[in-house]
Design a protein around this motif. Structure first.
Motif, PDB file in Angstrom:
ATOM      1  N   LEU A  88     -28.202  36.433  47.583  1.00  0.00           N
ATOM      2  CA  LEU A  88     -26.835  36.113  47.218  1.00  0.00           C
ATOM      3  C   LEU A  88     -25.920  37.135  47.899  1.00  0.00           C
ATOM      4  O   LEU A  88     -26.013  38.326  47.619  1.00  0.00           O
ATOM      5  CB  LEU A  88     -26.658  36.157  45.701  1.00  0.00           C
ATOM      6  CG  LEU A  88     -25.365  35.583  45.150  1.00  0.00           C
ATOM      7  CD1 LEU A  88     -25.552  35.159  43.701  1.00  0.00           C
ATOM      8  CD2 LEU A  88     -24.208  36.519  45.280  1.00  0.00           C
ATOM      9  N   LEU A  89     -25.067  36.671  48.798  1.00  0.00           N
ATOM     10  CA  LEU A  89     -24.194  37.567  49.553  1.00  0.00           C
ATOM     11  C   LEU A  89     -22.816  37.740  48.924  1.00  0.00           C
ATOM     12  O   LEU A  89     -22.317  38.857  48.796  1.00  0.00           O
ATOM     13  CB  LEU A  89     -24.007  37.047  50.985  1.00  0.00           C
ATOM     14  CG  LEU A  89     -25.263  36.885  51.833  1.00  0.00           C
ATOM     15  CD1 LEU A  89     -24.904  36.264  53.177  1.00  0.00           C
ATOM     16  CD2 LEU A  89     -25.951  38.227  52.018  1.00  0.00           C
ATOM     17  N   ARG A  90     -22.171  36.596  48.564  1.00  0.00           N
ATOM     18  CA  ARG A  90     -20.789  36.639  48.093  1.00  0.00           C
ATOM     19  C   ARG A  90     -20.569  35.619  46.980  1.00  0.00           C
ATOM     20  O   ARG A  90     -21.339  34.685  46.830  1.00  0.00           O
ATOM     21  CB  ARG A  90     -19.817  36.323  49.240  1.00  0.00           C
ATOM     22  CG  ARG A  90     -19.918  37.285  50.414  1.00  0.00           C
ATOM     23  CD  ARG A  90     -18.860  37.035  51.458  1.00  0.00           C
ATOM     24  NE  ARG A  90     -17.496  37.285  50.984  1.00  0.00           N
ATOM     25  CZ  ARG A  90     -16.955  38.498  50.854  1.00  0.00           C
ATOM     26  NH1 ARG A  90     -17.655  39.564  51.147  1.00  0.00           N
ATOM     27  NH2 ARG A  90     -15.722  38.633  50.424  1.00  0.00           N
ATOM     28  N   ARG A  91     -19.468  35.803  46.263  1.00  0.00           N
ATOM     29  CA  ARG A  91     -19.031  34.851  45.247  1.00  0.00           C
ATOM     30  C   ARG A  91     -17.586  34.467  45.548  1.00  0.00           C
ATOM     31  O   ARG A  91     -16.827  35.254  46.129  1.00  0.00           O
ATOM     32  CB  ARG A  91     -19.125  35.453  43.856  1.00  0.00           C
ATOM     33  CG  ARG A  91     -18.083  36.537  43.629  1.00  0.00           C
ATOM     34  CD  ARG A  91     -18.354  37.348  42.390  1.00  0.00           C
ATOM     35  NE  ARG A  91     -17.340  38.351  42.160  1.00  0.00           N
ATOM     36  CZ  ARG A  91     -17.188  39.484  42.839  1.00  0.00           C
ATOM     37  NH1 ARG A  91     -17.987  39.767  43.841  1.00  0.00           N
ATOM     38  NH2 ARG A  91     -16.235  40.346  42.530  1.00  0.00           N
ATOM     39  N   HIS A  92     -17.211  33.247  45.146  1.00  0.00           N
ATOM     40  CA  HIS A  92     -15.841  32.768  45.301  1.00  0.00           C
ATOM     41  C   HIS A  92     -15.517  31.932  44.073  1.00  0.00           C
ATOM     42  O   HIS A  92     -16.127  30.877  43.855  1.00  0.00           O
ATOM     43  CB  HIS A  92     -15.723  31.936  46.575  1.00  0.00           C
ATOM     44  CG  HIS A  92     -14.305  31.552  46.899  1.00  0.00           C
ATOM     45  ND1 HIS A  92     -13.981  30.848  48.022  1.00  0.00           N
ATOM     46  CD2 HIS A  92     -13.129  31.764  46.247  1.00  0.00           C
ATOM     47  CE1 HIS A  92     -12.676  30.643  48.059  1.00  0.00           C
ATOM     48  NE2 HIS A  92     -12.146  31.188  46.984  1.00  0.00           N
ATOM     49  N   TRP A  93     -14.575  32.399  43.274  1.00  0.00           N
ATOM     50  CA  TRP A  93     -14.208  31.746  42.022  1.00  0.00           C
ATOM     51  C   TRP A  93     -12.804  31.166  42.099  1.00  0.00           C
ATOM     52  O   TRP A  93     -11.902  31.759  42.696  1.00  0.00           O
ATOM     53  CB  TRP A  93     -14.215  32.753  40.871  1.00  0.00           C
ATOM     54  CG  TRP A  93     -15.553  33.199  40.411  1.00  0.00           C
ATOM     55  CD1 TRP A  93     -16.152  34.404  40.661  1.00  0.00           C
ATOM     56  CD2 TRP A  93     -16.462  32.473  39.599  1.00  0.00           C
ATOM     57  NE1 TRP A  93     -17.376  34.452  40.049  1.00  0.00           N
ATOM     58  CE2 TRP A  93     -17.593  33.279  39.390  1.00  0.00           C
ATOM     59  CE3 TRP A  93     -16.440  31.192  39.025  1.00  0.00           C
ATOM     60  CZ2 TRP A  93     -18.681  32.861  38.634  1.00  0.00           C
ATOM     61  CZ3 TRP A  93     -17.530  30.787  38.274  1.00  0.00           C
ATOM     62  CH2 TRP A  93     -18.629  31.614  38.083  1.00  0.00           C
ATOM     63  N   TYR A  94     -12.618  30.028  41.421  1.00  0.00           N
ATOM     64  CA  TYR A  94     -11.310  29.472  41.108  1.00  0.00           C
ATOM     65  C   TYR A  94     -11.191  29.527  39.591  1.00  0.00           C
ATOM     66  O   TYR A  94     -11.989  28.911  38.873  1.00  0.00           O
ATOM     67  CB  TYR A  94     -11.184  28.026  41.590  1.00  0.00           C
ATOM     68  CG  TYR A  94     -11.238  27.892  43.089  1.00  0.00           C
ATOM     69  CD1 TYR A  94     -10.091  28.045  43.865  1.00  0.00           C
ATOM     70  CD2 TYR A  94     -12.444  27.636  43.734  1.00  0.00           C
ATOM     71  CE1 TYR A  94     -10.144  27.935  45.244  1.00  0.00           C
ATOM     72  CE2 TYR A  94     -12.499  27.525  45.110  1.00  0.00           C
ATOM     73  CZ  TYR A  94     -11.352  27.672  45.856  1.00  0.00           C
ATOM     74  OH  TYR A  94     -11.417  27.574  47.225  1.00  0.00           O
ATOM     75  N   ILE A  95     -10.205  30.262  39.108  1.00  0.00           N
ATOM     76  CA  ILE A  95     -10.007  30.453  37.677  1.00  0.00           C
ATOM     77  C   ILE A  95      -8.688  29.803  37.294  1.00  0.00           C
ATOM     78  O   ILE A  95      -7.625  30.207  37.775  1.00  0.00           O
ATOM     79  CB  ILE A  95     -10.003  31.952  37.313  1.00  0.00           C
ATOM     80  CG1 ILE A  95     -11.295  32.614  37.798  1.00  0.00           C
ATOM     81  CG2 ILE A  95      -9.800  32.135  35.809  1.00  0.00           C
ATOM     82  CD1 ILE A  95     -11.261  34.131  37.798  1.00  0.00           C
ATOM     83  N   SER A  96      -8.757  28.790  36.433  1.00  0.00           N
ATOM     84  CA  SER A  96      -7.560  28.073  35.980  1.00  0.00           C
ATOM     85  C   SER A  96      -7.199  28.531  34.581  1.00  0.00           C
ATOM     86  O   SER A  96      -8.057  28.578  33.695  1.00  0.00           O
ATOM     87  CB  SER A  96      -7.818  26.563  35.950  1.00  0.00           C
ATOM     88  OG  SER A  96      -8.182  26.103  37.226  1.00  0.00           O
ATOM     89  N   ASP A  97      -5.934  28.870  34.395  1.00  0.00           N
ATOM     90  CA  ASP A  97      -5.411  29.261  33.091  1.00  0.00           C
ATOM     91  C   ASP A  97      -4.270  28.301  32.771  1.00  0.00           C
ATOM     92  O   ASP A  97      -3.380  28.102  33.614  1.00  0.00           O
ATOM     93  CB  ASP A  97      -4.912  30.705  33.159  1.00  0.00           C
ATOM     94  CG  ASP A  97      -4.497  31.274  31.813  1.00  0.00           C
ATOM     95  OD1 ASP A  97      -3.936  30.520  30.981  1.00  0.00           O
ATOM     96  OD2 ASP A  97      -4.705  32.475  31.596  1.00  0.00           O
ATOM     97  N   ALA A  98      -4.290  27.709  31.594  1.00  0.00           N
ATOM     98  CA  ALA A  98      -3.290  26.701  31.239  1.00  0.00           C
ATOM     99  C   ALA A  98      -1.859  27.222  31.375  1.00  0.00           C
ATOM    100  O   ALA A  98      -0.945  26.445  31.652  1.00  0.00           O
ATOM    101  CB  ALA A  98      -3.538  26.191  29.821  1.00  0.00           C
ATOM    102  N   SER A  99      -1.646  28.533  31.219  1.00  0.00           N
ATOM    103  CA  SER A  99      -0.270  29.035  31.283  1.00  0.00           C
ATOM    104  C   SER A  99       0.100  29.674  32.620  1.00  0.00           C
ATOM    105  O   SER A  99       1.285  29.837  32.901  1.00  0.00           O
ATOM    106  CB  SER A  99      -0.014  30.039  30.152  1.00  0.00           C
ATOM    107  OG  SER A  99      -0.781  31.204  30.348  1.00  0.00           O
ATOM    108  N   THR A 100      -0.867  30.042  33.445  1.00  0.00           N
ATOM    109  CA  THR A 100      -0.526  30.758  34.684  1.00  0.00           C
ATOM    110  C   THR A 100      -1.006  30.061  35.953  1.00  0.00           C
ATOM    111  O   THR A 100      -0.792  30.579  37.047  1.00  0.00           O
ATOM    112  CB  THR A 100      -1.087  32.191  34.671  1.00  0.00           C
ATOM    113  OG1 THR A 100      -2.512  32.134  34.563  1.00  0.00           O
ATOM    114  CG2 THR A 100      -0.510  33.011  33.534  1.00  0.00           C
TER     115      THR A 100
END
Length: 128
Positions: free
Chosen positions: A47-59
């Motif tokens: 495992l070399l890297r991670r890439h996240w998409y984080i959704s927040d209902a207010s931001t």
């Protein structure tokens, strides 16, 4: 538990709300998530890297990208698994995450992406 398999690599996610670290009055909600990565392919992978998409209902949506996971770049032989726990904070108490891992086959250096299934983060008192 959200689960997905990409090229023989299975990712499963378990989440929990951490009320002792959260402060709803200050719009600060903390969640932990446990990731289980299982290599059911015939190759040794790293495992070399991670890439996240984080959704927040207010931001809205934010992206997080970086090397490894919690400071490590685990190598998994066929049949091996790796687990880790990390966390995320939200302002609204309602959100979701999804992403990918960049993996490398150790035998030939070929890189490929493994999907992390989308999962929901929601404080228990907002579920009804």
């Amino acid at each position: 538990m959200p689960t997905t398999t990409t090229q023989g690599v299975t990712v499963t996610v378990t989440t929990s709300y951490l009320p002792d670290y959260s402060s709803p009055a200050q719009e600060h909600f903390v969640f932990a998530y446990r990731i289980d990565i299982r290599n059911d392919s015939e190759f040794t992978i790293k495992l070399l890297r991670r890439h996240w998409y984080i959704s927040d209902a207010s931001t809205g949506v934010r992206e997080v990208e970086g090397e490894g996971v919690v400071g490590r770049q685990p190598v998994l032989e066929p049949g091996e698994a790796h687990q880790y726990v990390s966390g995320c904070n939200l302002k609204s108490g309602v959100g979701k995450m999804r992403g990918t891992y960049l993996m490398e086959r150790q035998a030939n250096g070929e890189q490929f992406r493994v999907n992390i299934p989308e999962f929901t983060l929601i404080v228990p008192f907002r579920m009804n």
